[in-house]
Design a protein around this motif. Structure first.
Motif, PDB file in Angstrom:
ATOM      1  N   HIS A   1       0.842  -1.205   0.000  1.00  0.00           N
ATOM      2  CA  HIS A   1       0.000   0.000   0.000  1.00  0.00           C
ATOM      3  C   HIS A   1       0.874   1.251   0.000  1.00  0.00           C
ATOM      4  N   LEU A   2       1.858   1.283   0.886  1.00  0.00           N
ATOM      5  CA  LEU A   2       2.750   2.435   0.983  1.00  0.00           C
ATOM      6  C   LEU A   2       3.514   2.646  -0.320  1.00  0.00           C
ATOM      7  N   ARG A   3       4.048   1.572  -0.876  1.00  0.00           N
ATOM      8  CA  ARG A   3       4.788   1.673  -2.138  1.00  0.00           C
ATOM      9  C   ARG A   3       3.887   2.230  -3.244  1.00  0.00           C
ATOM     10  N   GLY A   4       2.673   1.738  -3.348  1.00  0.00           N
ATOM     11  CA  GLY A   4       1.745   2.224  -4.366  1.00  0.00           C
ATOM     12  C   GLY A   4       1.411   3.695  -4.188  1.00  0.00           C
ATOM     13  N   MET A   5       1.164   4.090  -2.958  1.00  0.00           N
ATOM     14  CA  MET A   5       0.812   5.494  -2.705  1.00  0.00           C
ATOM     15  C   MET A   5       2.000   6.430  -2.954  1.00  0.00           C
ATOM     16  N   VAL A   6       3.207   5.991  -2.621  1.00  0.00           N
ATOM     17  CA  VAL A   6       4.395   6.813  -2.897  1.00  0.00           C
ATOM     18  C   VAL A   6       4.575   6.991  -4.406  1.00  0.00           C
ATOM     19  N   ILE A   7       4.371   5.927  -5.163  1.00  0.00           N
ATOM     20  CA  ILE A   7       4.494   6.013  -6.624  1.00  0.00           C
ATOM     21  C   ILE A   7       3.427   6.938  -7.195  1.00  0.00           C
ATOM     22  N   ILE A   8       2.197   6.805  -6.734  1.00  0.00           N
ATOM     23  CA  ILE A   8       1.116   7.671  -7.219  1.00  0.00           C
ATOM     24  C   ILE A   8       1.389   9.119  -6.838  1.00  0.00           C
ATOM     25  N   TYR A   9       1.861   9.344  -5.611  1.00  0.00           N
ATOM     26  CA  TYR A   9       2.175  10.717  -5.195  1.00  0.00           C
ATOM     27  C   TYR A   9       3.292  11.310  -6.052  1.00  0.00           C
ATOM     28  N   GLY A  10       4.343  10.552  -6.281  1.00  0.00           N
ATOM     29  CA  GLY A  10       5.439  11.037  -7.129  1.00  0.00           C
ATOM     30  C   GLY A  10       4.965  11.355  -8.536  1.00  0.00           C
ATOM     31  N   SER A  11       4.071  10.536  -9.057  1.00  0.00           N
ATOM     32  CA  SER A  11       3.500  10.805 -10.387  1.00  0.00           C
ATOM     33  C   SER A  11       2.676  12.082 -10.384  1.00  0.00           C
ATOM     34  N   ALA A  12       1.945  12.304  -9.296  1.00  0.00           N
ATOM     35  CA  ALA A  12       1.135  13.527  -9.195  1.00  0.00           C
ATOM     36  C   ALA A  12       2.021  14.764  -9.141  1.00  0.00           C
ATOM     37  N   VAL A  13       3.130  14.683  -8.422  1.00  0.00           N
ATOM     38  CA  VAL A  13       4.063  15.817  -8.362  1.00  0.00           C
ATOM     39  C   VAL A  13       4.667  16.069  -9.738  1.00  0.00           C
ATOM     40  N   ALA A  14       5.046  15.013 -10.435  1.00  0.00           N
ATOM     41  CA  ALA A  14       5.591  15.177 -11.795  1.00  0.00           C
ATOM     42  C   ALA A  14       4.556  15.805 -12.712  1.00  0.00           C
TER      43      ALA A  14
END
Length: 171
Positions: free
Chosen positions: A140-153
């Motif tokens: 869950h944490l890994r998925g949310m970190v990836i989604i957050y990083g994509s949102a920042v990009a």
């Protein structure tokens, strides 16, 4: 022979300290850029949202808080009621951003490469929520970190000339 002693709770995974600083720094920079674009838009009277579709104000209204809110959810303590509440709000905002993006006309026509991210978010957010409910917290944490990083990009790409925030910030 079994022990009657209570076992210690399994600690929730935390974001590594250097990554916390990176998340906080990028959230601060992106949030400052967004704030500067909004202030300049209001101060100079650059083109308003009324000249565009209804999807743009919906998209921006949901997108603007996702960077600072997502950073806060990622860097603070995990697993408590506030984490779950803020996480739900962030996830709902991400879904609004992703779904409203399909109503926007991109630089390359109606659908562009950024819409791949929107598709990934519409699948990734429900999956990450399911993982948390299933007790797979690390995934869950890994998925949310990836989604957050994509949102920042994606937020940074919103400042490219020809896009709304880019036009508001740079004229």
């Amino acid at each position: 022979m079994t022990s009657l002693a209570a076992t210690a709770p399994i600690p929730l995974p935390a974001i590594p300290h250097p990554l916390r600083w990176l998340i906080a720094l990028t959230a601060g920079i992106v949030s400052a850029l967004i704030l500067a674009a909004l202030v300049r838009h209001v101060a100079t009277g650059s083109p308003t949202l009324s000249a565009r579709s209804i999807w743009l104000p919906i998209h921006l209204g949901a997108a603007i808080p996702i960077v600072p809110l997502g950073a806060w959810v990622l860097v603070r303590r995990k697993g408590d009621r506030l984490h779950r509440l803020l996480g739900r709000i962030w996830a709902a905002l991400m879904m609004v951003v992703a779904l409203s993006s399909f109503g926007l006309v991109g630089m390359l026509g109606h659908l562009g490469p950024i819409h791949i991210l929107s598709l990934a978010v519409t699948v990734g957010i429900p999956r990450a929520v399911w993982l948390a409910r299933a007790g797979q917290i690390r995934a869950h944490l890994r998925g949310m970190v990836i989604i957050y990083g994509s949102a920042v990009a994606a937020a940074l790409f919103a400042f490219v000339p020809g896009r709304v925030l880019g036009a508001w910030l740079f004229g």
